[in-house]
Design a protein around this motif. Structure first.
Motif, short mmCIF file in Angstrom:
data_model
loop_
_atom_site.label_atom_id
_atom_site.label_comp_id
_atom_site.label_asym_id
_atom_site.label_seq_id
_atom_site.Cartn_x
_atom_site.Cartn_y
_atom_site.Cartn_z
N ILE A 1 -35.94 -53.13 46.20
CA ILE A 1 -35.01 -54.01 46.90
C ILE A 1 -35.21 -55.48 46.54
O ILE A 1 -34.27 -56.27 46.58
N MET A 2 -36.43 -55.83 46.17
CA MET A 2 -36.74 -57.22 45.80
C MET A 2 -35.77 -57.82 44.79
O MET A 2 -35.30 -58.95 44.97
N PRO A 3 -35.43 -57.09 43.70
CA PRO A 3 -34.54 -57.70 42.70
C PRO A 3 -33.16 -58.05 43.25
O PRO A 3 -32.54 -59.01 42.79
N ILE A 4 -32.68 -57.28 44.23
CA ILE A 4 -31.38 -57.56 44.82
C ILE A 4 -31.41 -58.91 45.53
O ILE A 4 -30.53 -59.76 45.36
N VAL A 5 -32.47 -59.12 46.31
CA VAL A 5 -32.65 -60.39 47.03
C VAL A 5 -32.79 -61.54 46.03
O VAL A 5 -32.14 -62.58 46.15
N ALA A 6 -33.65 -61.34 45.02
CA ALA A 6 -33.91 -62.39 44.03
C ALA A 6 -32.67 -62.69 43.20
O ALA A 6 -32.41 -63.85 42.86
N LEU A 7 -31.91 -61.66 42.88
CA LEU A 7 -30.69 -61.84 42.07
C LEU A 7 -29.67 -62.69 42.83
O LEU A 7 -29.02 -63.57 42.26
N ILE A 8 -29.53 -62.43 44.13
CA ILE A 8 -28.61 -63.22 44.96
C ILE A 8 -29.01 -64.69 44.95
O ILE A 8 -28.19 -65.59 44.76
N TRP A 9 -30.32 -64.94 45.14
CA TRP A 9 -30.82 -66.32 45.11
C TRP A 9 -30.58 -66.96 43.74
O TRP A 9 -30.20 -68.13 43.64
N GLY A 10 -30.83 -66.18 42.67
CA GLY A 10 -30.66 -66.69 41.31
C GLY A 10 -29.22 -67.07 41.02
O GLY A 10 -28.94 -68.14 40.46
N VAL B 1 -41.52 -51.35 46.96
CA VAL B 1 -40.93 -52.57 47.50
C VAL B 1 -40.08 -53.24 46.41
O VAL B 1 -39.12 -53.97 46.69
N THR B 2 -40.42 -52.96 45.14
CA THR B 2 -39.69 -53.57 44.03
C THR B 2 -38.30 -52.97 43.85
O THR B 2 -37.53 -53.44 43.00
N VAL C 1 -51.05 -59.16 53.86
CA VAL C 1 -51.54 -58.34 54.97
C VAL C 1 -50.59 -57.16 55.23
O VAL C 1 -51.03 -56.02 55.41
N LEU C 2 -49.30 -57.44 55.21
CA LEU C 2 -48.30 -56.38 55.42
C LEU C 2 -48.39 -55.33 54.31
O LEU C 2 -48.31 -54.12 54.57
N PHE C 3 -48.58 -55.79 53.07
CA PHE C 3 -48.64 -54.87 51.94
C PHE C 3 -49.89 -53.98 52.01
O PHE C 3 -49.82 -52.77 51.76
N ASN C 4 -51.04 -54.58 52.34
CA ASN C 4 -52.27 -53.79 52.47
C ASN C 4 -52.11 -52.71 53.53
O ASN C 4 -52.56 -51.57 53.37
N LYS C 5 -51.45 -53.07 54.63
CA LYS C 5 -51.20 -52.12 55.71
C LYS C 5 -50.27 -51.01 55.22
O LYS C 5 -50.48 -49.82 55.52
N LEU C 6 -49.25 -51.40 54.46
CA LEU C 6 -48.28 -50.43 53.95
C LEU C 6 -48.95 -49.43 53.01
O LEU C 6 -48.67 -48.23 53.06
N TRP D 1 -41.14 -48.09 56.71
CA TRP D 1 -39.85 -48.56 56.21
C TRP D 1 -39.56 -49.99 56.67
O TRP D 1 -38.98 -50.78 55.94
N VAL D 2 -40.00 -50.32 57.88
CA VAL D 2 -39.84 -51.69 58.39
C VAL D 2 -40.65 -52.65 57.51
O VAL D 2 -40.15 -53.70 57.09
N TYR D 3 -41.91 -52.27 57.23
CA TYR D 3 -42.76 -53.10 56.37
C TYR D 3 -42.15 -53.24 54.98
O TYR D 3 -42.18 -54.32 54.37
N LEU D 4 -41.62 -52.15 54.46
CA LEU D 4 -41.03 -52.16 53.12
C LEU D 4 -39.86 -53.14 53.03
O LEU D 4 -39.76 -53.93 52.08
N LEU D 5 -38.98 -53.12 54.03
CA LEU D 5 -37.82 -54.00 54.04
C LEU D 5 -38.24 -55.47 54.23
O LEU D 5 -37.69 -56.37 53.59
#
Length: 298
Positions: free
Chosen positions: A254-263, A251-252, A234-239, A9-13
């Motif tokens: 939560i990614m859109p939330i972060v990207a949407l804020i930046w956008g 992982v996708t 590297v983190l993704f391969n480990k995950l 979960w740490v890697y995912l976040l």
């Protein structure tokens, strides 16, 4: 086991934050570079980072594993680096990140069809729902931004299919290989092709160095390469190795939330209808990832 559950979960976040920011970095880098220069430079710089820290890990890769390392390198890194850059020349970074949410759905679909991984009726329904959401997102985006060519969304969708292939390849054929070995091996294979592409784009023209936008764009690519590609890979391969292909591709979520804020901070437009389409996509992803007791094998 409990420690593994916590770590995944740490890697995912961490990956969600890193990759969610990658889309706006691509957008900023495209101000001074074209899509092919960006994709090639991103690959080369990432390769240098990974060679420095992972050179000694290459000897751990067995001869019979190199064909899977090569396939993983091209579908998981090389082509998507160019495809996302090409897509963002026409569509907003936030939309690209939401379309990237199709990775878990394609992971399930390809896992069942190609890698013979068991699937369920619920997962199939989730895939259908996800594609409905994708259609709404693309069609509404085309209406909202008539100056943008939403056919370029196809480059993102193609990348999600390649990412799904990569996840299944790593889980099925490279489970025993160290994550850093996989990442470094990937870039041993794709480094030279990327260098050839960069040479063909007239990147090394000395006149480019006189342009401030060109220099600042290179800075964005360096940050993107180190965090968004080298470290994240590297983190993704480990995950993938410590969880399941579907969990790793989630992982996708939560990614859109972060990207949407930046956008939105960068003045990108985003309508309520697009928000509905995004929620439909994420619901489809959730449904496809939800555990079910009874599983049928296709």
């Amino acid at each position: 086991m409990q420690n593994n559950d916590y770590l995944k979960w740490v890697y995912l976040l961490m990956l969600s934050l890193i990759w969610g920011t990658s889309f706006i970095l691509i957008k900023k880098a495209l101000i001074g570079l074209n899509a092919y220069q960006l994709g090639a430079l991103r690959t080369i710089i990432t390769g240098v980072f990974l060679f420095i820290v992972g050179y000694n890990k290459l000897k751990l890769i067995k001869k019979e594993d190199w064909k899977w390392i090569a396939l993983s390198g091209f579908v998981g890194s090389f082509f998507p680096a160019f495809f996302f850059a090409i897509a963002e020349t026409e569509i907003d970074s936030a939309v690209a990140s939401i379309l990237n949410s199709l990775v878990p759905l394609n992971t399930v679909l390809l896992g069942a069809a190609v890698f013979k991984i068991a699937t369920s009726t619920r997962q199939v329904i989730g895939i259908v729902i996800g594609f409905v959401g994708t259609s709404i997102l693309i069609l509404e985006g085309a209406d909202l931004n008539p100056n943008q060519n939403y056919w370029y969304a196809g480059f993102v969708i193609a990348s999600t299919i390649m990412y799904a292939i990569n996840v299944n390849v790593i889980k099925t054929y490279l489970q025993h290989v160290k994550p850093l070995s996989i990442a470094a091996g990937n870039y041993v294979i794709i480094f030279i092709p990327a260098l050839l592409v960069l040479i063909l784009t007239d990147f090394f023209n000395v006149e480019n160095l006189d342009q401030s936008e060109f220099v600042s764009s290179i800075g964005f690519v360096v940050v993107l390469s180190f965090f968004g590609t080298a470290l994240a890979k590297v983190l993704f391969n480990k995950l993938v190795q410590m969880s399941t292909p579907v969990f790793a591709s989630s992982v996708t979520y939560i990614m859109p939330i972060v990207a949407l804020i930046w956008g939105l901070l960068d003045n990108e437009t985003f309508s309520w209808t697009q928000g509905l389409g995004s929620l439909i996509i994420l619901f489809g992803v959730f449904l496809a990832n939800r555990k079910q007791k009874k599983i049928r094998s296709n």
